[in-house]
Design a protein around this motif. Structure first.
Motif, short mmCIF file in Angstrom:
data_model
loop_
_atom_site.label_atom_id
_atom_site.label_comp_id
_atom_site.label_asym_id
_atom_site.label_seq_id
_atom_site.Cartn_x
_atom_site.Cartn_y
_atom_site.Cartn_z
N VAL A 115 7.31 -6.05 9.45
CA VAL A 115 7.08 -5.90 8.00
C VAL A 115 5.63 -6.24 7.67
O VAL A 115 4.98 -5.53 6.89
CB VAL A 115 8.06 -6.79 7.21
CG1 VAL A 115 7.67 -6.88 5.74
CG2 VAL A 115 9.47 -6.26 7.35
N LEU A 116 5.10 -7.30 8.27
CA LEU A 116 3.70 -7.67 8.05
C LEU A 116 2.75 -6.56 8.52
O LEU A 116 1.79 -6.22 7.83
CB LEU A 116 3.38 -8.98 8.78
CG LEU A 116 1.96 -9.49 8.64
CD1 LEU A 116 1.71 -9.92 7.20
CD2 LEU A 116 1.71 -10.63 9.60
N GLY A 117 3.05 -5.97 9.68
CA GLY A 117 2.22 -4.87 10.18
C GLY A 117 2.22 -3.67 9.25
O GLY A 117 1.18 -3.06 8.98
N ALA A 122 -0.32 -0.35 5.05
CA ALA A 122 -0.30 0.21 3.70
C ALA A 122 -1.51 -0.25 2.91
O ALA A 122 -2.14 0.55 2.19
CB ALA A 122 1.00 -0.20 2.99
N PHE A 123 -1.88 -1.52 3.03
CA PHE A 123 -3.05 -2.04 2.33
C PHE A 123 -4.31 -1.31 2.76
O PHE A 123 -5.13 -0.90 1.92
CB PHE A 123 -3.19 -3.55 2.59
CG PHE A 123 -4.41 -4.16 1.99
CD1 PHE A 123 -4.48 -4.41 0.63
CD2 PHE A 123 -5.49 -4.50 2.79
CE1 PHE A 123 -5.61 -4.96 0.08
CE2 PHE A 123 -6.62 -5.07 2.25
CZ PHE A 123 -6.68 -5.30 0.89
N ILE A 126 -4.24 2.40 1.37
CA ILE A 126 -4.49 2.44 -0.07
C ILE A 126 -5.96 2.18 -0.35
O ILE A 126 -6.58 2.84 -1.18
CB ILE A 126 -3.57 1.43 -0.80
CG1 ILE A 126 -2.14 1.94 -0.77
CG2 ILE A 126 -4.03 1.21 -2.23
CD1 ILE A 126 -1.13 0.93 -1.26
N ARG A 127 -6.53 1.21 0.34
CA ARG A 127 -7.95 0.89 0.13
C ARG A 127 -8.84 2.06 0.53
O ARG A 127 -9.83 2.37 -0.15
CB ARG A 127 -8.30 -0.35 0.95
CG ARG A 127 -9.44 -1.12 0.34
CD ARG A 127 -9.57 -2.46 0.98
NE ARG A 127 -10.80 -2.41 1.77
CZ ARG A 127 -11.14 -3.31 2.65
NH1 ARG A 127 -10.36 -4.30 2.90
NH2 ARG A 127 -12.26 -3.21 3.29
N ARG A 128 -8.51 2.75 1.61
CA ARG A 128 -9.31 3.91 2.04
C ARG A 128 -9.22 5.05 1.03
O ARG A 128 -10.20 5.73 0.76
CB ARG A 128 -8.85 4.40 3.40
CG ARG A 128 -9.38 3.57 4.53
CD ARG A 128 -9.05 4.22 5.84
NE ARG A 128 -9.51 3.39 6.94
CZ ARG A 128 -9.28 3.68 8.20
NH1 ARG A 128 -8.60 4.75 8.52
NH2 ARG A 128 -9.72 2.89 9.14
N ARG A 129 -8.01 5.30 0.52
CA ARG A 129 -7.84 6.37 -0.46
C ARG A 129 -8.64 6.10 -1.73
O ARG A 129 -9.27 6.99 -2.28
CB ARG A 129 -6.37 6.56 -0.82
CG ARG A 129 -5.60 7.28 0.23
CD ARG A 129 -4.21 7.56 -0.25
NE ARG A 129 -3.43 8.20 0.81
CZ ARG A 129 -2.15 8.40 0.75
NH1 ARG A 129 -1.47 8.01 -0.32
NH2 ARG A 129 -1.52 8.98 1.73
#
Length: 157
Positions: A115-117, A122-123, A126-129
């Motif tokens: 879950v942490l991975g 996802a973080f 999202i930051r790249r997008r």
């Protein structure tokens, strides 16, 4: 030369068979033999990290097989035998230790890491997008866009 190789191979085969441990126990019934087989296959050897008692040739595994046979002959149940071995060697002798305070990390640690991975992935995505959207819209001025459009139009037939 071939005779030397054959001799060495024969010596290795004889040496390996001399160390093989074969337990021969007399059981009262087939059900008791099956109980014995089930117990020695379900319990882990304390010395051989991930090998069950049935497959291990370690001296402690031989002693444990003998002890399990003795306890079966005394009429003890599977639970009593497992409880005795757990009291003596800890939950390590079980392949499936119980869920308690000591083993929570063992049972739920892999799920938490997964879950942490996914959360970190996802973080990052999202930051790249967000970064790509901001950079693409602010990179070219209107004059540069018009110039680019004219250059692309010239190359297309």
């Amino acid at each position: 030369m071939r005779q030397l190789i054959r001799g060495v191979l024969l010596a290795l085969c004889l040496f390996g068979s001399a160390h093989a441990a074969i337990d021969t126990y007399e059981f009262k019934s087939g059900a008791e033999r099956e109980r014995y087989r089930t117990l020695v296959e379900e319990l882990r050897c304390p010395k051989c990290q991930n090998q069950n008692i049935a497959d291990s040739n370690a001296p402690i595994a031989m002693d444990l097989r003998r002890e399990i046979y003795r306890m079966l002959e005394e009429g003890q149940s599977n639970e009593q035998i497992v409880d005795y071995l757990v009291a003596r060697y800890g939950d390590f002798v079980r392949y499936k230790p119980p869920v308690n305070a000591k083993t929570l990390l063992l049972w739920y640690g892999p799920i938490a890491l997964l879950v942490l991975g996914f959360g970190v992935l996802a973080f990052i995505l999202i930051r790249r997008r967000r970064g790509a959207g901001i950079n693409a819209s602010n990179t070219l001025s209107e004059a540069d866009r018009a110039r680019l459009a004219t250059l692309l139009d010239k190359k297309q037939p």
